[in-house]
Scaffold this motif. Structure first.
Motif, short mmCIF file in Angstrom:
data_model
loop_
_atom_site.label_atom_id
_atom_site.label_comp_id
_atom_site.label_asym_id
_atom_site.label_seq_id
_atom_site.Cartn_x
_atom_site.Cartn_y
_atom_site.Cartn_z
N VAL A 136 28.67 33.12 68.88
CA VAL A 136 27.19 33.62 68.27
C VAL A 136 27.39 33.42 66.93
CG1 VAL A 136 25.70 35.55 68.07
CG2 VAL A 136 27.08 35.24 70.40
N ILE A 137 26.17 32.99 66.44
CA ILE A 137 25.97 33.01 64.80
C ILE A 137 24.81 33.26 64.60
CG2 ILE A 137 25.16 30.51 64.67
CD1 ILE A 137 26.92 30.15 62.13
N PHE A 138 24.88 34.46 63.55
CA PHE A 138 23.73 35.25 63.06
C PHE A 138 23.22 34.54 61.60
CE2 PHE A 138 25.84 38.48 65.71
CZ PHE A 138 24.66 38.79 66.55
N GLY A 159 18.82 36.98 56.38
CA GLY A 159 18.61 37.27 54.83
C GLY A 159 19.25 38.43 54.39
N ASP A 160 19.47 38.82 53.23
CA ASP A 160 19.92 39.93 52.56
C ASP A 160 18.69 40.77 52.36
OD1 ASP A 160 19.22 38.86 50.14
OD2 ASP A 160 21.08 38.91 49.23
N ARG A 161 17.62 40.40 52.25
CA ARG A 161 16.25 41.17 52.27
C ARG A 161 15.74 41.38 53.58
NH1 ARG A 161 11.92 39.94 49.05
NH2 ARG A 161 12.35 37.71 49.69
N ASP A 162 16.39 40.92 54.41
CA ASP A 162 15.55 41.24 55.87
C ASP A 162 15.63 42.77 56.28
OD1 ASP A 162 14.98 41.34 58.54
OD2 ASP A 162 16.20 39.83 59.15
N SER A 163 14.48 43.34 56.37
CA SER A 163 14.22 44.74 56.68
C SER A 163 14.48 44.92 58.04
CB SER A 163 12.87 45.12 56.40
OG SER A 163 11.70 44.66 56.93
N MET A 164 14.56 44.08 59.03
CA MET A 164 14.88 44.32 60.42
C MET A 164 16.23 44.07 60.92
SD MET A 164 11.46 43.09 62.16
CE MET A 164 11.67 43.94 63.66
N ARG A 176 28.36 34.95 60.86
CA ARG A 176 27.40 35.19 59.97
C ARG A 176 27.08 34.37 58.85
NH1 ARG A 176 27.36 40.69 56.60
NH2 ARG A 176 28.00 38.93 55.35
N ILE A 177 25.84 34.04 58.53
CA ILE A 177 25.17 33.32 57.42
C ILE A 177 24.47 34.18 56.87
CG2 ILE A 177 24.07 31.46 56.62
CD1 ILE A 177 24.69 30.01 58.80
N ALA A 178 24.74 34.77 55.53
CA ALA A 178 24.00 35.74 55.03
C ALA A 178 23.31 34.81 53.86
CB ALA A 178 24.86 36.76 54.13
N THR A 179 21.88 34.87 53.89
CA THR A 179 21.34 33.81 52.79
C THR A 179 20.73 34.94 51.81
OG1 THR A 179 20.57 32.51 54.75
CG2 THR A 179 19.22 32.59 52.54
N GLU A 180 21.11 34.79 50.55
CA GLU A 180 20.84 35.52 49.46
C GLU A 180 19.52 35.52 49.12
OE1 GLU A 180 23.74 35.18 46.34
OE2 GLU A 180 25.18 36.41 47.39
N GLY A 181 18.63 36.52 48.84
CA GLY A 181 17.17 36.53 48.60
C GLY A 181 16.21 36.14 49.56
N ALA A 182 16.63 35.98 50.92
CA ALA A 182 15.91 35.63 51.99
C ALA A 182 15.25 36.86 52.73
CB ALA A 182 16.40 34.60 53.12
N ASP A 183 13.98 37.01 53.01
CA ASP A 183 13.69 38.13 53.86
C ASP A 183 13.57 37.86 55.59
OD1 ASP A 183 11.32 36.59 54.49
OD2 ASP A 183 10.17 37.59 52.98
N HIS A 184 12.93 38.67 56.33
CA HIS A 184 12.94 38.61 57.77
C HIS A 184 12.36 37.15 57.96
CE1 HIS A 184 13.30 39.63 62.11
NE2 HIS A 184 12.04 39.39 62.03
N GLY A 185 11.35 36.58 57.56
CA GLY A 185 10.79 35.18 57.59
C GLY A 185 11.67 34.19 57.04
N VAL A 206 28.01 32.57 53.17
CA VAL A 206 26.90 33.04 52.14
C VAL A 206 26.30 31.64 51.87
CG1 VAL A 206 26.32 34.12 50.05
CG2 VAL A 206 28.12 34.99 51.50
N VAL A 207 24.80 31.68 51.94
CA VAL A 207 24.01 30.50 51.33
C VAL A 207 23.31 31.24 50.00
CG1 VAL A 207 22.12 29.03 51.69
CG2 VAL A 207 23.41 29.39 53.53
N ARG A 208 23.58 30.56 49.15
CA ARG A 208 23.11 30.81 47.76
C ARG A 208 22.11 29.86 47.13
NH1 ARG A 208 28.49 32.93 47.05
NH2 ARG A 208 28.50 34.73 46.88
#
Length: 151
Positions: free
Chosen positions: A63-65, A68-73, A92-101, A140-142
């Motif tokens: 599994v890969i998630f 975004g680090d601003r994802d409220s959900m 896990r891929i954490a996208t800096e600055g991305a929200d739930h969309g 981490v994607v910046r």
């Protein structure tokens, strides 16, 4: 319906989705599912964590998630706690600055980050052994704020 279509396939394959589509992919997974790509997985609403279907994923599935680090959900700390309890390998891929969309500010970075995360997921799927780290890992994607590039 989706499970019947999936059961008809003989070879292992990947399923994925974004938000509620990610939950649907988890629910539709069968023994033939090799990879799950879960983008903006809706892990929680407020204090209620919806993790049981993740904990029930077969150990044979990888599994890969992508969140975004601003994802409220999908708070990344909560996600990592759930990942530590899952029986399968997770990344896990954490996208800096991305929200739930998976939207970014300024907007011009949204497309670049989408392309970069897509490349990382495609490479992850192509690597069939994933043996370097049995429990998985994180990326981490910046954004390159000065030139509009993701890296």
């Amino acid at each position: 319906m989706f499970s019947a279509v999936i059961e008809d396939r003989k070879a292992p394959f990947s399923l994925g989705g974004r938000s509620m589509g990610a939950r649907a992919a988890v629910m539709a997974a069968t023994e033939a599912t090799k990879h799950l790509v879960l983008i903006s997985y809706p892990l929680h609403t407020g204090d209620q964590v919806r993790d049981q279907i993740l904990l029930d994923i077969s150990p044979s599935v990888k599994v890969i998630f992508v969140s975004g680090d601003r994802d409220s959900m999908c708070d990344l700390t909560r996600l990592d706690l759930v990942r530590s309890k899952m029986r399968c390998q997770t990344w896990r891929i954490a996208t800096e600055g991305a929200d739930h969309g998976m939207d970014m500010r300024p907007k011009k970075f949204t497309e670049a980050v989408g392309i970069k995360t897509g490349e990382v997921v495609a490479e992850w799927i192509q690597r069939s052994d994933h043996t370097q780290d049995e429990k998985g890992g994180s990326y981490v994607v910046r954004t390159g704020r000065s030139n509009g590039q993701a890296g």
